[in-house]
Design an enzyme around this catalytic site. Structure first.
Site, PDB file in Angstrom:
ATOM      1  N   CYS A   1      40.001  33.380  37.552  1.00  0.00           N
ATOM      2  CA  CYS A   1      40.687  33.751  39.188  1.00  0.00           C
ATOM      3  C   CYS A   1      41.767  33.012  39.634  1.00  0.00           C
ATOM      4  O   CYS A   1      42.339  32.484  40.608  1.00  0.00           O
ATOM      5  CB  CYS A   1      39.494  33.709  40.892  1.00  0.00           C
ATOM      6  SG  CYS A   1      38.960  32.286  40.733  1.00  0.00           S
TER       7      CYS A   1
ATOM      8  N   GLY B   1      31.177  43.588  40.726  1.00  0.00           N
ATOM      9  CA  GLY B   1      31.690  42.364  39.513  1.00  0.00           C
ATOM     10  C   GLY B   1      31.072  41.445  39.470  1.00  0.00           C
ATOM     11  O   GLY B   1      30.099  40.920  39.971  1.00  0.00           O
TER      12      GLY B   1
END
Length: 460
Positions: free
Chosen positions: A50, A192
């Site tokens: 991320c 997820g």
């Protein structure tokens, strides 16, 4: 062969640039294929999280490979190469190895010490291996990086200041409600790995009710069932029901990895219209690119905690002593890894030298047979043993010494000297450098992916 690293992370680039460069699971195979097709890269692994995108490539030449990686990343992101270069960092050879060890240890994470990066490196290697883009170098590098990361987390308290970005974000959200989320309702968008981590942290924070929203209803229901099993009231909803879910929520955690905004300004307006005036809404946007339209942060009663704001959170640091201890481990492991790599590089040369010596001995014994055909077998065997002993004694000291010297910085020069002095061609050395050794390494501890043929080890 050396390792080249080209990366962009939260330390080198603003969120807007990271969003452009972000690599999804769908993007990674295409990016890997393009990198392998450049002709200047023999192995490649793309680590995407991320807050970072890093390309680890095994290359013969630095400049050509660097240009190739830059062009592929520029094409992927839509940025000009010059613009991309302003925010990228480059590491080569030993520096690239050291960086990966530090990343695996959580030393380079936004939240120092977070452990999620280990799974992301493991996934990156598995993806590379599945595309046959990894070989001996990347296999050994990734394997060792995971071991270093595990050692750091087991021997230091580096993760005590905050296990992940998720925990920091949820702590920030809790401050809006007096420091506690007990009895509150949370909406988690995305089922997820990050979604699962968010559900776990929310459960530990005492959340009263969970609503899991996902594009695939089945995955949302599975994650909701996991929360129910842990004693948290939970239900699942489809993505088109997000405004209704948001109307009931006190906290929204988004972590989808979608390219565009998942929560639009219209969605937020629709949800707020169904809520009591003055009711607060904390939004933790953990997506990269952003999941939430930036204009949502300007709505009354709404606070958005995104990756950029989390980067400045004081809770994102670990105790300096733990970080220092972790760096000492990384330094020691780096020295050991490099020494092993240098030794591995010189071993084929030593083997080829001994093979050349054996061939010379056999050739001379054949010549002896032709000149002294009357020599009986016992006599010939004794001559052969004597000649072999002489050769072994002559080679013993230099080969032992060159292996010792190979583990020191610049040790590869001694192997090069041997090849030059004894006229050992590269082809001769490569022929004795069998990859069988790495097939015997145990992968089960660090890699979940298996080879297509069912055997453990990297594909070539």
């Amino acid at each position: 062969m050396s390792v080249l690293l080209v990366g962009i992370s939260h330390r080198s680039a603003p969120v807007a640039v990271l969003e452009r460069v972000a690599v999804t699971d769908t993007d990674r195979p295409k990016l890997t294929d393009k990198l392998m097709a450049t002709g200047s890269i023999s192995e490649v692994m793309v680590v995407s999280t991320c807050n970072r995108v890093e390309v680890y490539a095994v290359v013969d030449a630095f400049h050509g490979a660097l240009t190739a990686v830059g062009e592929v990343l520029a094409e992927h992101s839509g940025l000009e190469v010059q613009e991309l270069t302003q925010h990228a960092y480059v590491r080569y050879s030993e520096a690239a190895v050291e960086h990966l060890f530090a990343v695996a240890s959580g030393l380079d994470s936004m939240v120092i010490g977070e452990q999620q990066i280990l799974g992301q490196i493991r996934a990156a290697y598995a993806a590379s291996d599945n595309q046959q883009a990894s070989g001996r170098v990347l296999h050994e590098l990734a394997q060792q990086a995971l071991r270093v990361g595990k050692r750091v987390h087991s021997e230091t308290g580096i993760d005590s200041a905050g296990a992940s970005v998720v925990s920091v974000a949820i702590d920030r959200a809790a401050t809006m409600f007096g420091g506690s989320l007990e009895g509150k309702t949370a909406v988690v968008v995305g089922a997820g790995a990050m979604g699962g981590l968010s559900v776990a942290h929310l459960g530990r924070a005492g959340i009263g009710r969970l609503i899991v929203v996902n594009r695939t209803r089945e995955r949302a229901e599975h994650l909701a069932q996991t929360a129910l099993s842990a004693g948290v009231s939970a239900s699942a909803m489809d993505l088109d029901e997000l405004p209704a879910a948001l109307a009931d929520g006190d906290v929204l955690v988004t972590c989808t990895g979608a390219v565009g905004a998942v929560v639009s300004l219209a969605d937020a307006h629709l949800a707020l219209a169904q809520r009591d005036p003055g009711r607060l809404l904390a939004i933790c946007d953990l997506g990269l690119p952003r999941d939430v339209d930036p204009t949502v942060a300007g709505l009354p009663g709404v606070s958005v905690f995104d990756m950029e704001s989390l980067q400045r959170d004081p809770a994102a640091g670990a105790a300096s002593s733990d970080a220092a201890a972790a760096r000492e481990i990384v330094s020691a492991e780096l020295s050991g890894y490099l020494a092993g790599q240098r030794l591995a590089e010189v071993t084929p040369t030593v083997t080829a030298l001994r093979q050349r010596a054996a061939e010379v001995v056999e050739a001379e014994l054949m010549r002896l047979d032709s000149r002294l055909p009357s020599l009986d077998s016992p006599q010939r065997d004794e001559v052969a043993r004597t000649v072999r002993r002489v050769v072994d004694k002559l080679l013993h000291s230099p080969t032992v010494r060159v292996k010792q010297l190979a583990t020191t910085p610049g040790g590869d020069s001694y192997a090069a000297a041997l090849r030059e002095l004894f006229e050992l061609s590269p082809g001769t050395v490569d022929a004795v450098a069998s990859p069988i050794e790495i097939n015997g390494m145990e992968l089960v501890d660090d890699f979940t992916a298996s080879r297509i043929d069912g055997k453990k080890g990297p594909q070539r």
